[in-house]
Every structure is written in structure tokens, then in C-alpha cells.
Design an enzyme around this catalytic site. Structure first.
Site, short mmCIF file in Angstrom:
data_model
loop_
_atom_site.label_atom_id
_atom_site.label_comp_id
_atom_site.label_asym_id
_atom_site.label_seq_id
_atom_site.Cartn_x
_atom_site.Cartn_y
_atom_site.Cartn_z
N SER A 143 63.77 -1.53 42.32
CA SER A 143 62.92 -0.21 42.12
C SER A 143 64.05 0.99 42.92
O SER A 143 64.70 0.45 43.76
CB SER A 143 61.64 0.10 43.18
N TYR A 157 57.14 -0.64 50.56
CA TYR A 157 57.56 -1.28 49.44
C TYR A 157 59.03 -0.99 49.11
O TYR A 157 59.69 -1.71 48.73
CB TYR A 157 56.67 -0.18 48.53
P1 NAP Z 1 51.46 -2.32 37.13
O1 NAP Z 1 51.10 -1.28 36.06
O2 NAP Z 1 50.79 -2.13 38.61
O3 NAP Z 1 51.58 -3.76 36.97
C1 NAP Z 1 51.63 -4.73 38.10
C2 NAP Z 1 51.57 -6.30 37.30
O4 NAP Z 1 51.83 -7.19 38.22
C3 NAP Z 1 50.16 -6.33 36.95
O5 NAP Z 1 50.08 -7.17 35.68
C4 NAP Z 1 49.72 -7.11 38.16
O6 NAP Z 1 48.34 -7.88 37.77
C5 NAP Z 1 50.77 -8.05 38.28
N1 NAP Z 1 50.63 -8.41 39.85
C6 NAP Z 1 50.65 -7.72 41.08
N2 NAP Z 1 50.47 -8.67 42.01
C7 NAP Z 1 50.83 -10.09 41.55
C8 NAP Z 1 50.85 -11.16 42.08
N3 NAP Z 1 50.72 -11.38 43.57
N4 NAP Z 1 50.89 -12.37 41.23
C9 NAP Z 1 51.05 -11.99 39.92
N5 NAP Z 1 51.04 -11.09 39.24
C10 NAP Z 1 51.03 -9.71 39.99
O7 NAP Z 1 52.88 -1.92 37.74
P2 NAP Z 1 54.27 -1.70 36.90
O8 NAP Z 1 54.72 -0.27 37.12
O9 NAP Z 1 54.22 -2.26 35.66
O10 NAP Z 1 55.41 -2.54 37.86
C11 NAP Z 1 55.91 -3.72 37.42
C12 NAP Z 1 57.18 -3.84 38.27
O11 NAP Z 1 58.07 -2.58 38.29
C13 NAP Z 1 56.82 -4.04 39.71
O12 NAP Z 1 57.64 -4.88 40.42
C14 NAP Z 1 57.14 -2.63 40.47
O13 NAP Z 1 57.24 -2.42 41.76
C15 NAP Z 1 58.33 -2.08 39.50
N6 NAP Z 1 58.70 -0.68 39.58
C16 NAP Z 1 57.74 0.33 38.99
C17 NAP Z 1 57.93 1.43 39.05
C18 NAP Z 1 57.23 2.37 38.20
O14 NAP Z 1 57.43 3.70 38.42
N7 NAP Z 1 55.90 2.25 37.44
C19 NAP Z 1 58.94 2.11 39.48
C20 NAP Z 1 59.89 1.13 40.10
C21 NAP Z 1 59.60 -0.13 40.07
P3 NAP Z 1 47.39 -7.97 38.61
O15 NAP Z 1 46.58 -6.76 38.61
O16 NAP Z 1 46.29 -9.00 37.79
O17 NAP Z 1 47.45 -8.43 40.01
#
Ligand code: NAP
Length: 248
Positions: A143, A157
Site C-alpha cells: 500500500s 496498517y
Molecule cells: P477489500 O475490498 O476489503 O477486500 C479484502 C479481501 O481480503 C476480502 O475478499 C476479504 O475477505 C479478504 N480477507 C481479509 N482478511 C482475510 C484473511 N485473513 N484471509 C483471507 N482473506 C481475507 O479490500 P481491497 O481494497 O480489495 O484490498 C485488497 C488489498 O489491497 C489489501 O491487501 C489492501 O491492504 C490493499 N490496498 C487497498 C487499497 C484501497 O484503497 N482499496 C489501497 C492500498 C492497498 P473476507 O471479507 O471474507 O475476510
């Protein structure tokens, strides 16, 4: 047979967008999810309806037994692994550091850091030449928080993603001679549900005027960078980072 890509946390958001794009590009896709079975199965159905190959696997990446089971199931289903995308990640309610309790810190580090380490360990045992594998690629989803620090929101985080950055650099060097490249993407403000778990669903809209490109990013824009790093298109990149952040 087509290459196999495991994407952790792929029931929605960036992981789901990556699964769809990977299937379009011919990968057989292993979709890991923790709780959202229906969403994961709907994604599998969508990929199969479009002629692709996918299967869903439940596992909490922070739980070692579940990770071991996940990889055993992968072995049984596909018999190979070519790409691991460590996408599963969590953040918790926005707060200052002095309010953070130990259980929160343990949860945030367990999923974002330990989960990434455990999945890398199991993938390496299958992919490295030293373990009889035919090589492969690992893409960590870090991130921009690792660079910006997320003050007043979630320094825990940000620090966990900083650990992911360090492990990307170290692991890339550790397994470079073993046929594995390790790279990372650093998304900025991407329109997914993760911001709601921080208590502010409208966070991207609030902050988008400060993004040089003037808007939040789409999950598909991150997925394209992940697919580049996963593929031979990036054959001379290891220990590299792509910031997918609109210039932020
Ligand atoms: P999201 O929409 O909240 O999706 C997160 C996914 O991870 C969900 O499918 C969730 O499933 C799964 N997950 C969470 N904990 C888990 C665990 N312990 N084991 C297996 N699966 C798990 O988030 P996103 O924005 O797509 O984020 C994806 C990645 O991008 C993350 O690593 C996040 O830190 C990174 N990121 C996102 C952003 C942003 O702005 N969106 C920015 C920087 C980095 P469940 O709900 O079933 O747990």
C-alpha cells in the site's frame, strides 16, 4: 496445462478484479476467501461462464493450519502453482496510535504480515527449483500507506505494509537464484469496501482532490499492474514496486 494463479482475499475488491483479469488472460485461478463464500462462488461462476477456469478455496491466511490446508487442496486440485498474489489485507477503525490495543495490533499484523509470510513459505516450497518446482512469481499487494504512514487513521496498517515492502526486497534476493521473482504493487486510494472497515466509506471521495490525477483508482487498474508483475512481461523485475496511486 495453463498456469495456476492463487489470489488470496479474492472474494471482492482488488483480489476479485485480479481474478477476473487473470482468467481472461488464460490463468487457472484459485480464489481464496475467508468468509464470503457466496461472493467467491459467484466469481467462480462468472469466470466459468466466460470460458475461464476457477475454483474457490476458504482459508484465513492468518491461521497456519488453514493455510496448510489451502495449499494441500491446491496441490490436489491443480498439482502446480505458478503465481501467488498476496492480496488479503485488513485495516481497522481509524484512530490515533495511543488508542490502539494489543488485540487490534495482533489482528492487523497477523493478516497483513504473518499471512503474507505463511503463503510465501508454502508457495516457495512448491515453486522453487531447490524444492523441485519449475519457478514462478509472487506479487505482494502492499500500500502507499507504507510510504505515507497513515497518521490519525491507521499507523498499524501502514507499518504492516512497510513490513511487506521489506519482505518483498529480502525474499526477492533470497529466491532469485531459485526461479522465483518477488515484486509488489502499492495501491493508493482505490474504490473498494476496505474504506468502510476503517469507518469511512467515503474516504476516497474526501481525499481525491489531493490526488495528482484527480480521482480515486479502480480495482481493475491495480489488477493490470499485478498481472504485469506476475507475467514474463516483467521478466527482469524482482524486488520491484509499482505505485498504482495516481501520483499520490
Ligand atoms: P477489500 O475490498 O476489503 O477486500 C479484502 C479481501 O481480503 C476480502 O475478499 C476479504 O475477505 C479478504 N480477507 C481479509 N482478511 C482475510 C484473511 N485473513 N484471509 C483471507 N482473506 C481475507 O479490500 P481491497 O481494497 O480489495 O484490498 C485488497 C488489498 O489491497 C489489501 O491487501 C489492501 O491492504 C490493499 N490496498 C487497498 C487499497 C484501497 O484503497 N482499496 C489501497 C492500498 C492497498 P473476507 O471479507 O471474507 O475476510
Amino acid at each position: 496445462m495453463a498456469n495456476v494463479m492463487l489470489i488470496t482475499g479474492a472474494s471482492r475488491g482488488i483480489g476479485a478484479a485480479t481474478a477476473l483479469l487473470a482468467a481472461e488472460r488464460g490463468y487457472r485461478v484459485a480464489i481464496n476467501y475467508r468468509r464470503e463464500r457466496e461472493a467467491a462462488e459467484a466469481l467462480v461462476a462468472r469466470i466459468r461462464a466466460a470460458g475461464g477456469s476457477a475454483q474457490a478455496f476458504a482459508a484465513d491466511v492468518a491461521n497456519e493450519d488453514e493455510v496448510l490446508r489451502l495449499f494441500r487442496e491446491l496441490d490436489e486440485t491443480f498439482g502446480r502453482l505458478d503465481v501467488l498474489v498476496n492480496n488479503a489485507g485488513i485495516l481497522e477503525r481509524q484512530m490515533r496510535l495511543e488508542e490502539m490495543d494489543t488485540s487490534r495490533l495482533l489482528r492487523v499484523f497477523a493478516v497483513n504480515v504473518t499471512g503474507t509470510f505463511l503463503c510465501c513459505r508454502e508457495a516457495i516450497k512448491r515453486m522453487t527449483h531447490r524444492h523441485g518446482g519449475s519457478g514462478g512469481s509472487i506479487v505482494n499487494v502492499s500500500s502507499m500507506a507504507s510510504r505515507l504512514g497513515s497518521p490519525n487513521e491507521y499507523i498499524d496498517y501502514a507499518a504492516a505494509k512497510g513490513a511487506v515492502d521489506s519482505m518483498t526486497i529480502g525474499l526477492a534476493k533470497e529466491v532469485a537464484g531459485d526461479g522465483i521473482r518477488v515484486n509488489a504493487v502499492r495501491p493508493g486510494l482505490i474504490k473498494t469496501e476496505i474504506h468502510a472497515s476503517g469507518g469511512e466509506p467515503g474516504r476516497v471521495e474526501r481525499l481525491q482532490s489531493a490526488i495528482p490525477l484527480g480521482r480515486g483508482g479502480e480495482a481493475e487498474e491495480v489488477a493490470r499492474a499485478i498481472l504485469f508483475l506476475a507475467s514474463d512481461e516483467s521478466s527482469y523485475c524482482t524486488g520491484s514496486f509499482i505505485d498504482v496511486s495516481g501520483g499520490r
